[in-house]
Write an enzyme that holds these catalytic residues in place. Structure first.
Site, PDB file in Angstrom:
ATOM      1  N   THR A  98       0.866  -1.179   0.000  1.00 12.84           N
ATOM      2  CA  THR A  98       0.000   0.000   0.000  1.00 12.84           C
ATOM      3  C   THR A  98       0.898   1.222   0.000  1.00 12.84           C
ATOM      4  OG1 THR A  98      -1.791  -1.112   1.182  1.00 12.84           O
ATOM      5  CG2 THR A  98      -1.774   1.289   1.239  1.00 12.84           C
ATOM      6  N   LYS A 173      -7.659   1.587  -2.634  1.00 15.38           N
ATOM      7  CA  LYS A 173      -7.245   1.110  -1.310  1.00 15.38           C
ATOM      8  C   LYS A 173      -7.293   2.237  -0.277  1.00 15.38           C
ATOM      9  CE  LYS A 173      -5.454  -1.270   2.053  1.00 15.38           C
ATOM     10  NZ  LYS A 173      -4.152  -1.943   2.045  1.00 15.38           N
TER      11      LYS A 173
END
Length: 315
Positions: A98, A173
């Site tokens: 991420t 995300k």
């Protein structure tokens, strides 16, 4: 990619280790590397072939999966670490980290410039999802590359969504985790409010979980012990998804909101609260442990004079 694909897996921590093991279980050859010897040994115990370096791991691989802490680490490994140069032409790179959207796009361009295919494929579902193979992947990149990656993603998770061009997976995300972070704070505040009103945790859960307060933060990761036996609250908040990781994701979302001029008042406040929590007592806790901070900051009820109207007359 059919069973028997050779996959290099770089980053075998709490998420990467079980993800690599799922690929092994699906019949793929997985060659892995991690800088922490204990993690590499643990992965080897689950069928991953250990490599002495990341460069050695990618030699001969059909696909490369990276699960790393930050965009800086991804870019350094891709370029300065020699990962792109060491891979065979046309290798598919899947970055499950991420990271910042801009870093994801830069990594994608670097891979394409080196003659490879690339997707940003961050995940949602935490350690429990990685172990159970129930992760959701959010992919950014070409549709053709997504189709090629789907068998690998399916081996590691339950769902993969093609969100758009390069960087779109990371965008999805951070938006998703902004929702989650805000939701967990809201659920925590509701339970602390319920405590102050004499409401039992179970009663509040039974109502909210079957009415308009229902959300993942409540029903899967309930921040108080009891109602959801599998939640970290029943294990002294040992992390499934740690507070520092939530703080990182919310920081990325806050940075993107500021850069885009988005009026994200709750998102910015959530980022601040999690940064403070992760930097202190929450450093080793699950993100649901934020309920403790809410409780600590809540003043105990005190006897006070009756409320008055603006003129000072008792209401």
């Amino acid at each position: 990619m059919v069973s028997g694909t050779t996959v290099a897996f770089i980053g075998l921590g709490r998420m990467g280790g079980p993800m690599a093991a799922r690929l092994v279980a699906a019949g793929h050859r997985v060659v892995g590397h991690d800088l922490v010897p204990e993690l590499l040994d643990a992965a080897a115990g689950r069928g991953v072939e250990p490599a002495a370096s990341a460069v050695a791991a990618v030699a001969g691989a059909d696909a490369v999966v990276t699960m790393l802490p930050t965009g800086r680490h991804v870019l350094a490994l891709y370029r300065d670490g020699g990962l792109l140069a060491a891979a065979r032409p046309g290798t598919l790179f899947l970055d499950c980290s991420t990271i910042d959207v801009a870093d994801a796009r830069t990594a994608h361009e670097a891979a394409r410039d080196a003659g490879h295919r690339a997707l940003d494929t961050p995940v949602s579902g935490g350690v429990a999802g990685a172990e159970a193979g129930t992760l959701t992947f959010m992919a950014g990149g070409d549709a053709e590359d997504f189709a090629r990656a789907e068998p690998l993603l399916s081996a590691m998770g339950a769902r993969a969504v093609h969100c758009g061009a390069a960087g779109a997976g990371q965008a999805a995300k951070i938006c998703n985790n902004m929702i989650l972070g805000i939701s967990m704070i809201a659920v925590s505040e509701a339970f602390v409010l319920g405590e102050s009103l004499g409401l039992s945790h179970q009663a509040l859960y039974d109502v909210a979980s079957t009415s308009s307060g229902q959300c993942w933060a409540l029903t899967a990761n309930c921040p108080v012990p009891g109602p959801v036996p599998a939640s970290p609250a029943n294990r002294d908040y040992r992390p499934g998804f740690s507070a520092p990781l939530m703080a990182k994701d919310l920081r990325l979302a806050a940075d993107a909101a500021r850069a885009g001029g988005v009026a994200s008042e709750l998102g910015l406040r959530a980022a601040q609260l999690y940064a403070e929590f992760a930097g202190s007592e929450g450093a080793e806790q699950d993100f649901s442990g934020i309920v403790r901070t809410v409780r600590q900051r809540s003043a105990p009820p005190t006897d006070s004079a009756p409320p008055t109207d603006p003129n000072g007359t008792p209401a």
